[in-house]
Design an enzyme around this catalytic site. Sequence first.
Site, mmCIF file in Angstrom:
data_model
loop_
_atom_site.group_PDB
_atom_site.id
_atom_site.type_symbol
_atom_site.label_atom_id
_atom_site.label_comp_id
_atom_site.label_asym_id
_atom_site.label_seq_id
_atom_site.Cartn_x
_atom_site.Cartn_y
_atom_site.Cartn_z
ATOM 1 N N GLU A 162 0.972 -1.397 -0.167
ATOM 2 C CA GLU A 162 -0.114 -0.049 -0.166
ATOM 3 C C GLU A 162 0.759 1.361 -0.161
ATOM 4 O OE1 GLU A 162 -3.839 2.031 2.481
ATOM 5 O OE2 GLU A 162 -2.678 0.073 3.208
ATOM 6 N N GLU A 263 -12.800 3.160 3.171
ATOM 7 C CA GLU A 263 -11.952 3.353 4.343
ATOM 8 C C GLU A 263 -12.063 4.869 4.698
ATOM 9 O OE1 GLU A 263 -7.891 1.314 5.340
ATOM 10 O OE2 GLU A 263 -7.845 3.109 4.226
#
Length: 286
Positions: A162, A263
């Site tokens: 990520e 998110e």
Amino acid sequence: MAPLLSDKRGSDQRFDVNLSILFTELPLLERPAAAAAAGFTAVELWWPWIETPTPPQAELDALKKALEDAGTQLVGLNFYAGQLPGPDRGAVSVPGEESDRFRANIDVAADFAASVGCKALNALYGNRVDGVDPAVQDELALENLVRAARAADRVGAILLIETLNKPESPLYPLVSAPAAIEVVDKVNAATGLGNAKFLLDLYHLSMNGEDLPQAIATYADKTGHVQIADNPGRGAPGTGSLPLEDLLDSLRKAGYDGWVGLEYKAGDAPSAESFGWLPAEARAGH
């Protein structure tokens, strides 16, 4: 909040809820049921036990039962990443105790993922450490990510790498899509498995000032998971200025058909009230 996505557009993408940033007003074991009550069938989680990479089996079993009782599928799980939310940004590249904790967590997380049918495991890279040569950290990171990729492959899962953003995570070295892709490629070259993938987070990339349509076009084929939040504010889609409907269209047209994780921060309202932008039929997955 009016729907941001049309019924047609919303219904052909798969959305899941991150239970480590949404529904946090509830105890962990109550969150899957709350997500299900809001219409979602899929969820994801940061590593829930921030104090330990190896929680008691009873706690793992209790989370598994909560997911199953709610009828929710866990589609993404972080490996141990230290204090998150908090000052830490992973443990993969951090020498000493944190790296040891990550290694102790690898099989625990992979086995839990296998027990609930989760097919994606995310390994946050970790912050730069004062007094440690970045090259030494990168060497350690590759060694640990290779271990994680092999464990993920053992349970039929992918390993996610990520990008975060520099304003909020100034010590995290992967603050551009190319930086994360470079790590993805190195892990795949080292293992020969091809199961390392990019976690494309549109909020983090936008905070880094990246050209989002270009990033999507360039890296969609190496993307294993997507996360979204609006910018500024990291709120629900429609609360900021990101053209998220267009970006989701671009992802679909580029061939991405995986999960899109929500998110974002719900703000002061209960999490269940933050989904007005998403048509109800788009929450059930496929």
